[in-house]
Design a protein around this motif. Structure first.
Motif, PDB file in Angstrom:
ATOM      1  N   ARG A  74       0.835  -1.204   0.000  1.00 16.09           N
ATOM      2  CA  ARG A  74       0.000   0.000   0.000  1.00 16.09           C
ATOM      3  C   ARG A  74       0.869   1.255   0.000  1.00 16.09           C
ATOM      4  O   ARG A  74       0.600   2.211  -0.734  1.00 16.09           O
ATOM      5  N   ALA A  75       1.931   1.272   0.790  1.00 14.44           N
ATOM      6  CA  ALA A  75       2.833   2.427   0.832  1.00 14.44           C
ATOM      7  C   ALA A  75       3.510   2.640  -0.522  1.00 14.44           C
ATOM      8  O   ALA A  75       3.659   3.771  -0.986  1.00 14.44           O
ATOM      9  N   LEU A  76       3.897   1.550  -1.155  1.00  9.42           N
ATOM     10  CA  LEU A  76       4.521   1.646  -2.469  1.00  9.42           C
ATOM     11  C   LEU A  76       3.545   2.182  -3.502  1.00  9.42           C
ATOM     12  O   LEU A  76       3.889   3.023  -4.329  1.00  9.42           O
ATOM     13  N   THR A  77       2.308   1.736  -3.456  1.00 15.68           N
ATOM     14  CA  THR A  77       1.276   2.192  -4.383  1.00 15.68           C
ATOM     15  C   THR A  77       1.013   3.679  -4.210  1.00 15.68           C
ATOM     16  O   THR A  77       0.899   4.422  -5.188  1.00 15.68           O
ATOM     17  N   VAL A  78       0.930   4.137  -2.976  1.00 20.71           N
ATOM     18  CA  VAL A  78       0.700   5.555  -2.708  1.00 20.71           C
ATOM     19  C   VAL A  78       1.864   6.389  -3.240  1.00 20.71           C
ATOM     20  O   VAL A  78       1.666   7.442  -3.846  1.00 20.71           O
ATOM     21  N   ARG A  79       3.082   5.908  -3.063  1.00 20.26           N
ATOM     22  CA  ARG A  79       4.266   6.619  -3.543  1.00 20.26           C
ATOM     23  C   ARG A  79       4.279   6.711  -5.072  1.00 20.26           C
ATOM     24  O   ARG A  79       4.592   7.743  -5.646  1.00 20.26           O
ATOM     25  N   VAL A  80       3.916   5.626  -5.740  1.00 20.51           N
ATOM     26  CA  VAL A  80       3.894   5.618  -7.207  1.00 20.51           C
ATOM     27  C   VAL A  80       2.820   6.552  -7.729  1.00 20.51           C
ATOM     28  O   VAL A  80       3.050   7.308  -8.662  1.00 20.51           O
ATOM     29  N   ARG A  81       1.654   6.531  -7.114  1.00 17.34           N
ATOM     30  CA  ARG A  81       0.584   7.438  -7.545  1.00 17.34           C
ATOM     31  C   ARG A  81       0.976   8.895  -7.328  1.00 17.34           C
ATOM     32  O   ARG A  81       0.679   9.754  -8.154  1.00 17.34           O
ATOM     33  N   GLY A  82       1.647   9.183  -6.234  1.00 17.85           N
ATOM     34  CA  GLY A  82       2.090  10.548  -5.969  1.00 17.85           C
ATOM     35  C   GLY A  82       3.127  11.013  -6.975  1.00 17.85           C
ATOM     36  O   GLY A  82       3.107  12.140  -7.437  1.00 17.85           O
ATOM     37  N   ALA A  83       4.027  10.136  -7.349  1.00 13.19           N
ATOM     38  CA  ALA A  83       5.053  10.492  -8.336  1.00 13.19           C
ATOM     39  C   ALA A  83       4.435  10.680  -9.709  1.00 13.19           C
ATOM     40  O   ALA A  83       4.880  11.512 -10.480  1.00 13.19           O
ATOM     41  N   ARG A  84       3.417   9.918 -10.019  1.00 15.64           N
ATOM     42  CA  ARG A  84       2.790   9.997 -11.330  1.00 15.64           C
ATOM     43  C   ARG A  84       2.078  11.337 -11.518  1.00 15.64           C
ATOM     44  O   ARG A  84       2.031  11.870 -12.608  1.00 15.64           O
TER      45      ARG A  84
END
Length: 69
Positions: free
Chosen positions: A10-20
């Motif tokens: 979940r933390a990784l997904t949030v980070r990827v969405r934020g970077a996108r």
């Protein structure tokens, strides 16, 4: 262990969405980039076509063409 893996994912997904969200430029940034590139091209064109630079470039080309092989 399942909860730890799920939390990490979940933390990784949030980070990827934020970077996108911040990955690209918006239209106004593209427009400013194009304006800056055109301004740089105009300045470069004027410098290359100025008297001293044009003469120097012409001399360089002439020397290259006069060289023996």
């Amino acid at each position: 262990m399942y909860q730890a893996v799920r939390a990490r994912l979940r933390a990784l997904t949030v980070r990827v969405r934020g970077a996108r969200r911040d990955a690209g430029m918006v239209t106004s940034e593209y427009a400013m980039g194009i304006v800056a590139a055109v301004a740089f091209a105009v300045v470069l064109y004027r410098v290359v076509n100025s008297g001293p630079v044009s003469t120097a470039l012409r001399n360089i080309v002439q020397q290259a063409l006069d060289g023996r092989m």
